[in-house]
Design a protein around this motif. Structure first.
Motif, PDB file in Angstrom:
ATOM      1  N   PRO A  64       1.568  -0.052   5.300  1.00 24.81           N
ATOM      2  CA  PRO A  64       2.621   0.284   4.346  1.00 24.81           C
ATOM      3  C   PRO A  64       4.019  -0.092   4.861  1.00 24.81           C
ATOM      4  O   PRO A  64       4.926  -0.337   4.065  1.00 24.81           O
ATOM      5  CB  PRO A  64       2.495   1.799   4.181  1.00 24.81           C
ATOM      6  CG  PRO A  64       1.076   2.095   4.541  1.00 24.81           C
ATOM      7  CD  PRO A  64       0.738   1.118   5.630  1.00 24.81           C
ATOM      8  N   GLN A 123      -4.471  -5.083  -0.720  1.00 24.00           N
ATOM      9  CA  GLN A 123      -4.598  -4.044   0.305  1.00 24.00           C
ATOM     10  C   GLN A 123      -5.352  -2.835  -0.245  1.00 24.00           C
ATOM     11  O   GLN A 123      -6.039  -2.139   0.469  1.00 24.00           O
ATOM     12  CB  GLN A 123      -3.205  -3.592   0.742  1.00 24.00           C
ATOM     13  CG  GLN A 123      -2.915  -3.852   2.179  1.00 24.00           C
ATOM     14  CD  GLN A 123      -2.413  -5.259   2.360  1.00 24.00           C
ATOM     15  OE1 GLN A 123      -1.567  -5.694   1.592  1.00 24.00           O
ATOM     16  NE2 GLN A 123      -2.917  -5.947   3.345  1.00 24.00           N
ATOM     17  N   ASN A 124      -5.168  -2.604  -1.538  1.00 22.77           N
ATOM     18  CA  ASN A 124      -5.838  -1.507  -2.237  1.00 22.77           C
ATOM     19  C   ASN A 124      -6.218  -2.033  -3.594  1.00 22.77           C
ATOM     20  O   ASN A 124      -5.679  -1.634  -4.615  1.00 22.77           O
ATOM     21  CB  ASN A 124      -4.871  -0.352  -2.429  1.00 22.77           C
ATOM     22  CG  ASN A 124      -5.000   0.630  -1.317  1.00 22.77           C
ATOM     23  OD1 ASN A 124      -5.975   1.361  -1.256  1.00 22.77           O
ATOM     24  ND2 ASN A 124      -4.047   0.602  -0.422  1.00 22.77           N
ATOM     25  N   ASN A 157      -0.549   4.361   0.339  1.00 22.15           N
ATOM     26  CA  ASN A 157      -1.375   5.484   0.784  1.00 22.15           C
ATOM     27  C   ASN A 157      -0.876   6.178   2.036  1.00 22.15           C
ATOM     28  O   ASN A 157      -1.074   7.367   2.206  1.00 22.15           O
ATOM     29  CB  ASN A 157      -2.813   5.019   1.015  1.00 22.15           C
ATOM     30  CG  ASN A 157      -3.494   4.781  -0.299  1.00 22.15           C
ATOM     31  OD1 ASN A 157      -3.262   5.496  -1.265  1.00 22.15           O
ATOM     32  ND2 ASN A 157      -4.310   3.756  -0.369  1.00 22.15           N
ATOM     33  N   MET A 158      -0.257   5.433   2.914  1.00 27.92           N
ATOM     34  CA  MET A 158       0.274   6.026   4.133  1.00 27.92           C
ATOM     35  C   MET A 158      -0.767   6.824   4.928  1.00 27.92           C
ATOM     36  O   MET A 158      -0.518   7.972   5.327  1.00 27.92           O
ATOM     37  CB  MET A 158       1.465   6.942   3.803  1.00 27.92           C
ATOM     38  CG  MET A 158       2.612   6.223   3.129  1.00 27.92           C
ATOM     39  SD  MET A 158       3.424   5.068   4.217  1.00 27.92           S
ATOM     40  CE  MET A 158       4.558   6.127   5.064  1.00 27.92           C
ATOM     41  N   CYS A 159      -1.932   6.225   5.145  1.00 21.88           N
ATOM     42  CA  CYS A 159      -2.882   6.827   6.078  1.00 21.88           C
ATOM     43  C   CYS A 159      -2.141   6.931   7.414  1.00 21.88           C
ATOM     44  O   CYS A 159      -1.381   6.021   7.762  1.00 21.88           O
ATOM     45  CB  CYS A 159      -4.110   5.941   6.234  1.00 21.88           C
ATOM     46  SG  CYS A 159      -4.965   5.684   4.672  1.00 21.88           S
ATOM     47  N   HIS A 186     -10.045   1.195  -1.997  1.00 26.65           N
ATOM     48  CA  HIS A 186      -9.946   2.534  -1.415  1.00 26.65           C
ATOM     49  C   HIS A 186     -10.952   3.408  -2.157  1.00 26.65           C
ATOM     50  O   HIS A 186     -11.062   3.312  -3.378  1.00 26.65           O
ATOM     51  CB  HIS A 186      -8.528   3.077  -1.585  1.00 26.65           C
ATOM     52  CG  HIS A 186      -8.272   4.315  -0.779  1.00 26.65           C
ATOM     53  ND1 HIS A 186      -8.809   5.535  -1.121  1.00 26.65           N
ATOM     54  CD2 HIS A 186      -7.569   4.518   0.364  1.00 26.65           C
ATOM     55  CE1 HIS A 186      -8.441   6.445  -0.212  1.00 26.65           C
ATOM     56  NE2 HIS A 186      -7.683   5.852   0.696  1.00 26.65           N
ATOM     57  N   ARG A 231      -6.585  10.775   4.634  1.00 27.05           N
ATOM     58  CA  ARG A 231      -7.354   9.884   3.774  1.00 27.05           C
ATOM     59  C   ARG A 231      -7.520  10.420   2.357  1.00 27.05           C
ATOM     60  O   ARG A 231      -7.935   9.694   1.459  1.00 27.05           O
ATOM     61  CB  ARG A 231      -8.732   9.626   4.395  1.00 27.05           C
ATOM     62  CG  ARG A 231      -8.687   8.761   5.626  1.00 27.05           C
ATOM     63  CD  ARG A 231      -8.326   7.340   5.309  1.00 27.05           C
ATOM     64  NE  ARG A 231      -9.363   6.642   4.565  1.00 27.05           N
ATOM     65  CZ  ARG A 231      -9.231   5.413   4.069  1.00 27.05           C
ATOM     66  NH1 ARG A 231      -8.080   4.757   4.208  1.00 27.05           N
ATOM     67  NH2 ARG A 231     -10.208   4.837   3.427  1.00 27.05           N
ATOM     68  N   CYS A 281       0.850  -1.196   0.000  1.00 24.50           N
ATOM     69  CA  CYS A 281       0.000   0.000   0.000  1.00 24.50           C
ATOM     70  C   CYS A 281       0.885   1.246   0.000  1.00 24.50           C
ATOM     71  O   CYS A 281       1.853   1.317   0.754  1.00 24.50           O
ATOM     72  CB  CYS A 281      -0.884  -0.013   1.243  1.00 24.50           C
ATOM     73  SG  CYS A 281      -1.860   1.489   1.389  1.00 24.50           S
ATOM     74  N   GLN A 328     -13.674   5.380   7.513  1.00 24.27           N
ATOM     75  CA  GLN A 328     -12.820   5.572   8.705  1.00 24.27           C
ATOM     76  C   GLN A 328     -13.363   6.623   9.673  1.00 24.27           C
ATOM     77  O   GLN A 328     -13.278   6.461  10.866  1.00 24.27           O
ATOM     78  CB  GLN A 328     -11.352   5.896   8.348  1.00 24.27           C
ATOM     79  CG  GLN A 328     -10.732   5.013   7.284  1.00 24.27           C
ATOM     80  CD  GLN A 328     -10.632   3.540   7.667  1.00 24.27           C
ATOM     81  OE1 GLN A 328     -11.009   3.152   8.767  1.00 24.27           O
ATOM     82  NE2 GLN A 328     -10.140   2.709   6.761  1.00 24.27           N
ATOM     83  N   CYS A 388      -1.967   3.902  10.024  1.00 29.60           N
ATOM     84  CA  CYS A 388      -1.896   2.510   9.558  1.00 29.60           C
ATOM     85  C   CYS A 388      -0.481   1.965   9.393  1.00 29.60           C
ATOM     86  O   CYS A 388       0.384   2.597   8.774  1.00 29.60           O
ATOM     87  CB  CYS A 388      -2.661   2.411   8.240  1.00 29.60           C
ATOM     88  SG  CYS A 388      -2.805   0.710   7.686  1.00 29.60           S
TER      89      CYS A 388
HETATM   90 FE1  SF4 Z   1      -3.280   1.507   3.096  1.00 34.98          FE
HETATM   91 FE2  SF4 Z   1      -5.741   0.851   3.949  1.00 34.98          FE
HETATM   92 FE3  SF4 Z   1      -3.739   1.160   5.702  1.00 34.98          FE
HETATM   93 FE4  SF4 Z   1      -4.741   3.326   4.466  1.00 34.98          FE
HETATM   94  S1  SF4 Z   1      -5.844   1.955   5.881  1.00 34.98           S
HETATM   95  S2  SF4 Z   1      -2.538   2.839   4.746  1.00 34.98           S
HETATM   96  S3  SF4 Z   1      -5.251   2.466   2.458  1.00 34.98           S
HETATM   97  S4  SF4 Z   1      -3.859  -0.414   4.100  1.00 34.98           S
END
Ligand code: SF4
Ligand code: 5AD
Length: 582
Positions: A264, A298-299, A256-258, A358, A397, A254, A385, A261
């Motif tokens: 990643p 994951q995405n 995205n680096m939310c 996503h 996000r 992933c 979320q 989370c």
């Molecule tokens: Fe990636 Fe989902 Fe985690 Fe966001 S919540 S970093 S989209 S795995």
């Protein structure tokens, strides 16, 4: 003292930059074992193996050897080409029995099948009986603290088993696989000396070598993250041969680096499996008679196959309207809509689902395709979320509450009757009561059919470094309870609307609660329970049949709860024929 080879690689976020380093550490896993005046034959044999191993180590791999393999993640360890310090024979399982235990998400179930496929090829056997295992491998999860605590507790239980085994016969080997191995690296080996091997999510091909090293009493680890490992050529072994459905991994990692989370960091950069190998696996599953495939990643809808140059001419970035990315938009490649189209054409009688997507990657063309194609389920997981734009920004996000709600409306217009589900986190850093109430109102507004709700658990991520985990635990839990209550109330209302409708159900087998009932899933993935009685077949009204796992049946819904639907069966049908009735 024997050197332990432990290759660790850190992935740095930057343009394809990955920094590797080598950790050579000294350790003797067996030094803590009780010494006996007269060693058993197994112990003598093991000492022999160890001596042989150390002499080969002395003349074996050099620092350069490890650097070479660490900087070339594309190189897959090969049975025919073992590293200098193990022989081909040592890479073989020699019928040793492996017990695999899976924790966490569906990706981990799939990883378990990959790990098993690699070991099976190496000559290991699988056992479902912990007591007779020679090797115990735990496929672990790090997403919340509780998931990791479960593994530490499990290791305490396994410790007793391992100690007992040391006195009796061939030593038991214990391995930690997956996200926790990746996150904690050698911290696990230091804390639990009884752990023999660590393999991160991109290191399963290396399991035979790691176990070979462990056989000599050394701890061994490979937590290299890869930029291209998709296990495209490793066909996962279906663990349940009678199953009607299977998961097919299409991408890993992933980008995205939310901010909350850990994924990643434990699973690395996003990479997609080539379309051709996915189609090959789906075709095989169809030939085996499976009736449902869930594309996994994951995405999953960020899918982008760039494995061939000619795929990279496209210009569109394919984002949903009003959504942005935390990374430079990726152009080109074969995208998710193309893959979904191709996969759904393999077998029109096979249902196609996908998880976890996503919200940013739902361009109109994918919605159109889901609407048009009979065998693509009208079910979308849209992890929100939070319902507060302020919290969504802190979570990184890439969308506001308004953009999310607009997408929901757009999806409902494009795919009438679509079933929606979501993930929510209660009590993220800085979440106020007002923010929480906005999440409550989003749950009411959308009225999801399914929901996955969690209390925030601080991990070592961006939020850990930059934000404060300032919502007290009891407040998090109270808010979580409130979200669960509201979600249930709304799901019950949403499901009530289906009373009186006729639904296409894929039969899975008998209901767990009653042997006289059958259980299956509707298009929206909700569980449907109905009596196991004789019925007509839609194409042959002369014969009466009993539904079997893998059959499609039409069920008239008579009652519902927040989680299940109940009804009575009308007839056996096919996916194609059902469209006239549902
Ligand atoms: Fe990636 Fe989902 Fe985690 Fe966001 S919540 S970093 S989209 S795995
Ligand atoms: N705490 C709580 N829940 C989390 N999730 C991810 N990270 C965390 C965390 N640190 C949830 C998100 C995600 C789901 C798979 O797990 O809701 O969508």
């Amino acid at each position: 003292m024997h050197p332990l080879q432990c290759v660790l690689q850190a992935q740095r976020w930057g343009p394809l930059a990955s920094v590797s380093w080598l950790l050579l550490r000294t350790c003797r896993a067996l030094s803590s074992l009780p010494s006996t005046a007269c060693p058993s034959p197994e112990k003598q044999q093991e000492d022999g193996v160890r001596k042989d191993f150390s002499s080969r180590l002395a003349t074996g791999p050099t620092f350069q050897h490890f650097l070479r393999s660490a900087s070339a993640p594309q190189e897959k360890p090969d049975m025919e080409d073992p590293p200098p310090y193990v022989t081909v024979e040592e890479l073989l399982g020699r019928q040793r029995k492996v017990y695999l235990e899976t924790y966490g998400c569906q990706m981990n179930v799939n990883d378990t099948e990959i790990a098993w496929s690699v070991l099976q090829k190496s000559g290991y056997l699988r056992t479902r009986n912990l007591q007779e295992a020679d090797v115990i491998l735990l496929v672990t999860c790090s997403i919340r603290e509780k998931a990791e605590q479960t593994i530490w507790n499990r290791l305490q239980q396994l410790k007793a088993l391992k100690t007992k085994r040391l006195r009796s016969r061939v030593p038991l080997r214990i391995g930690i696989l997956g996200c926790m191995a990746e996150r904690l690296k050698e911290e696990i080996l230091n804390r639990e000396k009884m752990v023999d091997i660590l393999a991160g999510p991109d290191a399963y091909r290396d399991l035979p070598r790691l176990l070979a090293v462990a056989e000599s009493g050394q701890q061994a680890a490979n937590v290299l993250l890869s930029l291209d490992e998709t296990y495209a050529d490793v066909m996962p072994v279906q663990t349940s041969p009678s199953a009607t459905s299977a998961f097919v991994s299409i991408m890993r990692g992933c980008d995205n680096m939310c901010s909350y989370c850990i994924v990643p960091f434990t699973r690395g950069r996003e990479r997609s499996r080539p379309v051709a190998s996915i189609l090959e696996e789906v075709r095989k599953l169809s030939e085996q008679g499976l009736k449902e495939v869930t594309l996994l990643g994951q995405n999953v809808n960020s899918f982008q196959d760039r494995s061939e140059v000619q795929f990279n001419n496209a210009v569109s970035t394919n984002l949903s309207r009003g959504f942005s990315t935390n990374y430079k938009p990726k152009k080109g490649g074969l995208r998710f809509t193309y893959l979904l189209d191709q996969v759904s054409r393999v077998d029109p009688e096979m249902r196609i689902r996908f998880t976890s997507p996503h919200p940013k990657d739902f361009p109109d063309e994918v919605l159109q395709l889901i609407h048009e194609r009979d065998n693509i389920c009208k079910q979308i997981h849209l992890p929100a979320q939070s319902g507060s734009s302020r919290v969504l920004e802190a979570m990184r996000r890439g969308y506001s509450r308004e953009a999310y709600v607009e997408l929901i409306h757009h999806i409902r217009e494009s795919i009438p009757g679509v079933s929606l589900s979501s993930d929510f986190i209660a009590g993220f850093c800085g979440e106020t009561e007002e923010d929480h109430l906005q999440t409550v109102s989003l749950l009411r507004e959308v009225q999801y059919n399914m929901g996955f709700l969690f209390a925030y658990s601080m991990r070592q991520t961006r939020a850990y470094h930059r934000l404060k985990d300032d919502v007290p635990e009891e407040v998090k839990l109270r808010r979580l309870e409130e979200l669960i209550t509201v979600f249930r109330e709304e799901a019950t209302k949403a499901n009530m609307a289906s009373v009186g409708s006729t639904q296409l159900v894929l039969v899975e087998g008998h209901s767990k609660r009653s042997a006289t009932d059958l259980c299956g899933r509707n298009d929206g993935n909700l569980k449907v329970i109905f009596p196991d009685v004789e019925m007509e077949d839609i194409n042959n009204s002369d014969v009466k049949v009993r539904a079997q796992p893998g059959d499609y049946v039409l069920v008239k819904i008579t009652s519902t709860s927040s989680q299940t639907l109940k009804g009575h069966v009308l007839c056996r049908t096919t996916l194609k024929d059902s469209s006239a009735y549902c």
